[in-house]
Enzyme design. Structure first.
Site, PDB file in Angstrom:
ATOM      1  CE  LYS A 103      72.167  72.105  38.473  1.00  0.00           C
ATOM      2  NZ  LYS A 103      71.922  70.611  37.195  1.00  0.00           N
ATOM      3  CD  GLU A 143      71.318  73.995  33.105  1.00  0.00           C
ATOM      4  OE1 GLU A 143      70.542  73.796  33.056  1.00  0.00           O
ATOM      5  OE2 GLU A 143      71.920  74.484  32.494  1.00  0.00           O
ATOM      6  NE  ARG A 195      63.316  70.396  43.322  1.00  0.00           N
ATOM      7  CZ  ARG A 195      63.759  70.680  42.315  1.00  0.00           C
ATOM      8  NH1 ARG A 195      63.691  70.295  41.233  1.00  0.00           N
ATOM      9  NH2 ARG A 195      65.538  70.748  42.282  1.00  0.00           N
TER      10      ARG A 195
HETATM   11  P1  ATP Z   1      68.747  72.624  40.420  1.00  0.00           P
HETATM   12  O1  ATP Z   1      67.118  72.953  40.100  1.00  0.00           O
HETATM   13  O2  ATP Z   1      69.527  72.713  41.048  1.00  0.00           O
HETATM   14  O3  ATP Z   1      69.294  73.827  39.483  1.00  0.00           O
HETATM   15  P2  ATP Z   1      67.636  70.685  38.144  1.00  0.00           P
HETATM   16  O4  ATP Z   1      66.801  70.588  39.029  1.00  0.00           O
HETATM   17  O5  ATP Z   1      67.721  72.660  37.504  1.00  0.00           O
HETATM   18  O6  ATP Z   1      68.353  71.383  39.022  1.00  0.00           O
HETATM   19  P3  ATP Z   1      69.065  69.448  36.108  1.00  0.00           P
HETATM   20  O7  ATP Z   1      71.078  68.876  36.227  1.00  0.00           O
HETATM   21  O8  ATP Z   1      68.253  70.016  35.196  1.00  0.00           O
HETATM   22  O9  ATP Z   1      69.321  70.148  38.010  1.00  0.00           O
HETATM   23  O10 ATP Z   1      68.593  67.590  36.946  1.00  0.00           O
HETATM   24  C1  ATP Z   1      68.979  66.778  36.178  1.00  0.00           C
HETATM   25  C2  ATP Z   1      67.908  65.310  36.681  1.00  0.00           C
HETATM   26  O11 ATP Z   1      68.055  66.306  37.912  1.00  0.00           O
HETATM   27  C3  ATP Z   1      66.269  66.811  36.182  1.00  0.00           C
HETATM   28  O12 ATP Z   1      66.078  65.110  35.904  1.00  0.00           O
HETATM   29  C4  ATP Z   1      65.856  67.039  37.533  1.00  0.00           C
HETATM   30  O13 ATP Z   1      64.748  67.019  37.638  1.00  0.00           O
HETATM   31  C5  ATP Z   1      66.288  65.796  38.835  1.00  0.00           C
HETATM   32  N1  ATP Z   1      67.149  67.012  39.869  1.00  0.00           N
HETATM   33  C6  ATP Z   1      67.047  68.134  40.246  1.00  0.00           C
HETATM   34  N2  ATP Z   1      67.004  67.658  41.123  1.00  0.00           N
HETATM   35  C7  ATP Z   1      66.422  67.198  41.683  1.00  0.00           C
HETATM   36  C8  ATP Z   1      65.509  66.441  43.485  1.00  0.00           C
HETATM   37  N3  ATP Z   1      65.588  67.638  44.705  1.00  0.00           N
HETATM   38  N4  ATP Z   1      65.116  65.948  43.777  1.00  0.00           N
HETATM   39  C9  ATP Z   1      64.640  64.820  42.736  1.00  0.00           C
HETATM   40  N5  ATP Z   1      65.550  64.775  41.743  1.00  0.00           N
HETATM   41  C10 ATP Z   1      65.390  65.586  41.131  1.00  0.00           C
HETATM   42 MG    MG Z   2      67.056  71.511  34.977  1.00  0.00          MG
END
Ligand code: ATP
Ligand code: MG
Length: 564
Positions: free
Chosen positions: A276, A40, A266
């Protein structure tokens, strides 16, 4: 970087997701896997995302499939083009390529809208006039079922009309939503008539003002996977209980392809926050220099810190992929990075806290050029010339006037080796009015050129140095963990109280060997005995700035050997 998982039956070390992919290929369920990385664009990528990128792109590469880069750009309020550009740069830097498969969820807004209409027509979606608060209040709990909306059974024609008017911009934000009609008593809260569309009057970075209703993550994600022919939709565990909804939507829509979702744990790292939302706060509140601050766990921060992409990929391979959450020692990441830098970083001499050393028996004005090995780990890296003269800089902490028993470096009357140069003996200590040591007066042994004595004597210490007449000054930024606590915010403390006040130390007036005058941004070197350093983008000719990437000390390896 292309490891081929050629033999699909081979019992090689594979994670459970690669096992699933291999089994699907063997059983003929898929010819070649199609995966995607779906960020995102509401912030920059971090090391957690790197785990997901390495997994998705890695599987595509290893099994002869492809991986898409898809922006999950369904929330125009928080998303920015600047993040899209940064994400593209970061994924490329990490070493992956999506070819022509760059997509945006917003590419599918028309199709998603048509499918929303399809659900209403099929009697499995309705427009709800309740407010967000009312919807939340009637959702129920894990132990109590939710309550039906008064609009749940409104006629199909009325929902169709209202959805069209929502789209046309007739209603204010939050006035109405589109919900799937599933089961308000489901034990899975995600199935209690989840929201599919919201009214958001905001311009979108790609679709401009064409839309004022936007699909939710749940409605956009699986359908985007279906449109793109994704076979294995790999996401993190928090989406596990969204999977029934993912499957429900795919079942109730005339999608061209049926994708499957799989969840993995994760990445969590000690001394590190990977959210984020929190990273954005650190940036907005000015706690760091920006998203790319060398203390940030973002890919741009790690890059500016001097972490090579290869080290990050090696780390991802080393930690593997599991089904249960755990916390990885940040030392493991540092271990992987050191392993790469040890192989690749040329050695240089740099003195962080210079103390003048004068060789009294060295003729005034004489300069000798020492040939110094660039990298003992890499013979191909060759040698370089380093000027040596009468006045030198050495590290202040390499001298003690009254050395304790275990201090083997320079002290009055003691002889040490100057690396790749000569042995020197400290004859005299010069102090200023306040009693601080300002200069050491030494004598050298001309027979020890290159660092060996004909009589075989071996000083207990070898020091790095820089010729005072030739050295170039630099600012050096030393970094430590951004958070002091291994588990920031654990136990309900305010995360920001765990910020390490000493996470950045700026050293002015470091003295470096002259070859570093020409160093360019991102160039990585090892300052002998001190650690790995990289040229910061703030660096200018004549005003060099280096960041310390890591010290040489390998805490992780030590912990490992101690723990057995
Ligand atoms: P945040 O929770 O920090 O806002 P997010 O998961 O919402 O992060 P996205 O941009 O939606 O961020 O993530 C893109 C991809 O990266 C998703 O498939 C998510 O599952 C993966 N991802 C995000 N954080 C992690 C992590 N700590 N470890 C592994 N994969 C991750
Ligand atoms: Mg997300």
């Amino acid at each position: 970087m292309t490891t081929q998982a050629t033999d699909l039956q081979a019992p090689e070390r594979r994670d459970f997701i690669r096992e699933i992919v291999a089994a699907d290929i063997v059983a003929g369920r898929v010819a070649a896997p199609v995966t995607r990385f779906p960020p995102e664009p509401n912030g920059c990528l971090h090391i957690g995302h790197a785990k997901s990128i390495c997994l998705n792109f890695g599987i595509a590469e290893e099994f002869g499939g492809r991986c898409h880069l898809r922006f999950d750009d369904t929330n125009p309020v928080k998303e920015e083009q600047e993040y899209i550009d940064a994400i593209v740069e970061d994924v490329r830097w990490l070493g992956f390529d999506w070819g022509e498969h760059l997509y945006h969820a917003s590419d599918y807004f028309e199709q998603l809208y048509a499918w929303a209409v399809h659900l209403i027509e099929g009697g499995v979606a309705y427009v709800d006039d309740q407010s967000a608060d009312e919807i939340r209040e009637t959702r129920g709990t894990l132990t109590e079922p939710g309550g039906a909306s008064p609009w749940r059974d409104r006629p199909v024609a009325e929902s169709l009309d209202l959805l069209a008017r929502m789209k046309a911009g007739e209603f204010a934000n939050g006035a109405r939503v589109l919900r799937a009609k599933i089961d308000m008593a489901s034990p899975n809260l995600n199935l209690r008539d989840p929201i599919l569309y919201r009214i958001v009057h905001a311009s979108h970075s790609r679709t401009g003002d064409a839309w004022c209703i936007y699909p939710t993550y749940d409605f956009a994600h699986g359908q985007s996977d279906a449109i793109e022919g994704v076979t294995h939709s790999i996401c993190t565990l928090e989406f596990e209980n969204h999977r029934p909804l993912y499957d429900w939507l795919v079942e109730h829509l005339p999608v061209p392809h049926v994708p499957r979702q799989y969840e993995f744990a994760r990445l969590n790292l000690t001394h590190t926050v990977l959210s984020k939302r929190i990273l954005l706060r650190l940036v907005q509140e000015g706690r760091v220099r920006g998203w790319d601050d060398p203390r940030m766990p973002t890919l741009s921060g790690l890059r500016r810190r001097g972490f090579p992409a290869e080290g990050i990929r090696d780390f991802a391979a080393m930690i593997g992929v599991a089904k249960t959450d755990s916390v990885i020692e940040v030392g493991q990441l540092e271990f992987a990075v050191r392993a790469v830098l040890n192989r690749t970083a040329p050695r240089r001499f740099g003195v962080l806290d210079p103390l003048k050393l004068v060789i009294t028996n060295w003729p005034e004005g004489r300069v000798e050029t020492m040939e110094v090995v660039n990298n003992p780990e890499d013979p191909a890296a060759g040698m370089r010339p380093v000027a040596f003269g009468r006045e030198l800089w050495i590290e202040r902490e390499d001298f003690m006037e009254e050395p304790p028993p275990k201090f083997f470096r320079l002290a009055p009357g003691r002889e040490v080796r100057l690396r790749n140069a000569y042995f020197v003996t400290c004859d005299e200590v010069v102090k200023d009015a306040s009693g601080a040591v300002v200069e050491l007066r030494c004598s050298y042994d001309p027979a020890t050129r290159g660092g060996d004595a004909p009589d075989g004597r071996r000083p207990k210490a070898t020091l790095h140095w820089a010729s005072a007449a030739h050295a170039v000054p630099a600012e050096v930024r030393l970094y430590d963990h951004l958070f002091s606590s291994p588990f920031p915010g654990a136990g309900g403390t305010d995360l920001f109280e765990d910020l390490n006040p000493a996470s950045e130390t700026i050293v002015q007036g470091a003295m470096l060997e002259p070859s570093l005058a020409e160093a360019t941004v991102s160039e990585t070197v090892q300052f002998e005995r001190l650690g790995y350093f990289v040229v910061d983008p703030d660096s200018r000719p004549g005003a060099l700035v280096f960041n310390r990437t890591l010290t040489l000390r390998d805490t992780w390896a030590r912990v490992q050997s101690k723990g057995g």
